[in-house]
Design a protein around this motif. Structure first.
Motif, mmCIF file in Angstrom:
data_model
loop_
_atom_site.group_PDB
_atom_site.id
_atom_site.type_symbol
_atom_site.label_atom_id
_atom_site.label_comp_id
_atom_site.label_asym_id
_atom_site.label_seq_id
_atom_site.Cartn_x
_atom_site.Cartn_y
_atom_site.Cartn_z
ATOM 1 N N LEU A 1 0.834 -1.210 0.000
ATOM 2 C CA LEU A 1 0.000 0.000 0.000
ATOM 3 C C LEU A 1 0.864 1.255 0.000
ATOM 4 O O LEU A 1 0.615 2.207 -0.762
ATOM 5 N N THR A 2 1.890 1.253 0.841
ATOM 6 C CA THR A 2 2.749 2.427 0.970
ATOM 7 C C THR A 2 3.434 2.750 -0.357
ATOM 8 O O THR A 2 3.452 3.901 -0.813
ATOM 9 N N GLU A 3 3.972 1.710 -0.996
ATOM 10 C CA GLU A 3 4.683 1.919 -2.261
ATOM 11 C C GLU A 3 3.707 2.278 -3.389
ATOM 12 O O GLU A 3 4.003 3.143 -4.223
ATOM 13 N N ALA A 4 2.552 1.642 -3.401
ATOM 14 C CA ALA A 4 1.568 1.942 -4.449
ATOM 15 C C ALA A 4 1.127 3.400 -4.363
ATOM 16 O O ALA A 4 1.025 4.104 -5.378
ATOM 17 N N ALA A 5 0.875 3.862 -3.132
ATOM 18 C CA ALA A 5 0.465 5.262 -2.957
ATOM 19 C C ALA A 5 1.583 6.205 -3.387
ATOM 20 O O ALA A 5 1.347 7.221 -4.054
ATOM 21 N N ARG A 6 2.819 5.846 -3.030
ATOM 22 C CA ARG A 6 3.962 6.692 -3.388
ATOM 23 C C ARG A 6 4.097 6.814 -4.908
ATOM 24 O O ARG A 6 4.328 7.898 -5.452
#
Lengths: 338, 338
Positions: free
Chosen positions: A106-111
């Motif tokens: 989730l963190t990387e996708a949002a970034r």
């Protein structure tokens, strides 16, 4: 070169690997052609996805990519997965490792969506209690993505959208008795303004029609039971109309979702969670999309949970995942073409 | 002689003569054969009905009767109307004379059901504000019929029934903020007990399945937002189960009305008006019946209002009136056969 070709692919977070997220993402890729889905890639979880597809009984080649820009070329023949993090596939058996993988994804996708490397982010279903257990402090993925995008959580507006209906709950996870005290004219104005702008920008509605639900039954019948309509809701509607927004109400909520009424508006603004969710799930259960309005990035999600009990049993319905991918793709294309 | 032949005909009150009640009653009679409706008669309003039928453009011979016992013989060839009271037909123009006619018709129809001269009463739509203006002190027709039948108003239970769903609102015309304070375990137990008995007796369900909705979103998520589920609803459910009633819950209300969930129960008990009415009207708007459970008489009503603006325009949908007549006939036949 068409307008669509300049839209970066969508980043899709895995969701909890023990839930239905991975298998539904694999299934959506398998149906990419018939469903007309724009290119997307999974953020991590290559082994999880390959195993989830195998357990579901569908042929889904998984291909690692190291940059989102590679996704479009891979997408026609394999599910592109960003070479990032991975884990074991244990459907129906959530654990802390799985929650960590889901959070990293989730963190990387949002970034990637915030940097523009991805055209938007589609988030897979996670279990909030399991995220909280590993230190996730946000109420949900919506607020997390909002923070990543630099938007105050109260200005990230959740809209539920299905084939028959779009609704926006103005309050969410609040005891019903606390709802009246949480409402204000300012809240309604601010959210409606964000919703109207987002429907113009991302949904191609030149003059979106907003219908605001009443809080009390029969809209309070002229104050006989409840005065929030006159005191809070009507003044907000008048102010919004003065801003030039096409908004009506307060409408008695029971009549608002009747078949003949649904054609009169593009989105219904609801005072509380169940007012927005009851009609949406009654009418559009298998195709509901949770979309976050008011962000600089596109963000959608299938409107269902991890469904741990269904995971790995080939029975989970991919309708909402496909709808979330389609909606994100369409919104991203509109922004790219604007 | 079949069991059906011993069921007395249904008494139908006219409703406000300026509303859609008369034309829909005439239309229902015109469709009596194709819809398989049991014999009924109107209580008064012969001229109103004849004119309403003419304006609607349907051929409906009206025949006066002086005793309900004559209705069955007349019903096949004409709409039987008890020679009682009458008035002018002015669609869309309600007045005090019309309200008085509607009240007289309701009063006599209820009386005929209570005496057993009629097999049940089907009430046409009235305007509550116009009834109040002529001195009607009851909150609605439900409470009026309950009093006529000698039942305390709190034990006359309103159920909304459509082809897809049955719901019972435990509270009705109350500000939303006042709902939590109006709920009690005793209220839920008492109403559920009445509902279970009525579904057995009148609806032919040997072991009716009741689903009780939660008050708070996600049923309060273990008390995180609201404790009424643990404090009020769950104890009532446990007590009802101990009585041998098949009842489940508290169920998160947004999931309860989803298509796959609706097959798991025969009736949903709801905590407030809109929780019960939103899904009913979203799914079954044109065929909703309001039925009063717990009375010694059968009473149903189409679940819509007078719709003054539609009256005389040939556009009002007769589905709910036909459904109310059919349900009353079926319930009356079950009681007669018991």
């Amino acid at each position: 070169m068409t307008a669509l070709s300049v839209v970066p692919p969508l980043a899709v977070s895995l969701g909890d690997p023990a839930g239905v997220g991975p298998e539904l993402l694999a299934e959506a890729w398998a149906r990419r052609a018939e469903e007309g889905l724009a290119p997307f890639f999974a953020v991590g979880g290559a082994m999880v996805l390959a195993q989830a597809a195998a357990v579901r009984g569908i042929a889904v080649p998984v291909e690692a990519i190291t940059d989102p820009a590679e996704a479009a070329a891979v997408f026609p023949h394999a599910l592109p997965v960003l070479d990032f993090a991975d884990g074991a596939y244990r459907p129906g058996q959530p654990d802390e490792d799985g929650a960590r993988l889901a959070l990293a994804s989730l963190t990387e996708a949002a970034r990637l969506a915030v940097t523009g490397a991805a055209g938007g982010v589609v988030t897979g279903p996670i279990a909030k209690s399991r995220f909280a257990a590993i230190g996730f402090v946000h109420p949900g993925q919506t607020e997390f993505v909002a923070e990543a995008a630099g938007v105050a959580p109260e200005d990230a507006v959740m809209m539920l959208a299905g084939p028959n209906l779009r609704t926006v709950p103005l309050t969410v996870h609040l005891a019903l008795g606390a709802v009246p005290g949480a409402l204000s004219s300012e809240l309604i104005r601010r959210r409606c303004t964000i919703v109207a702008a987002a429907l113009q920008r991302d949904f191609g509605l030149a003059n979106p029609r907003l219908a605001v639900a009443a809080l009390n039954p029969h809209a309070g019948e002229d104050g006989r039971f409840g005065d929030e309509e006159a005191r809070i809701i009507a003044p907000a509607i008048a102010a919004l109309q003065a801003q030039g927004i096409a908004v009506t109400g307060p409408h008695p909520a029971d009549a608002l979702f009747a078949p003949h009424a649904r054609g009169d508006y593009d989105v219904a603004l609801c005072m509380y969670h169940d007012q927005a969710l009851i009609p949406l799930k009654a009418l559009d259960f298998d195709n509901g999309v949770n979309v976050t309005l008011g962000l600089p990035v596109i963000r959608t999600s299938p409107d269902h949970g991890t469904a741990f009990a269904l995971a790995g049993k080939r029975r989970a319905n991919p309708g909402a995942t496909i709808a979330a991918l389609r909606m994100a793709g369409e919104c991203a294309a509109r922004r790219a073409a604007a």
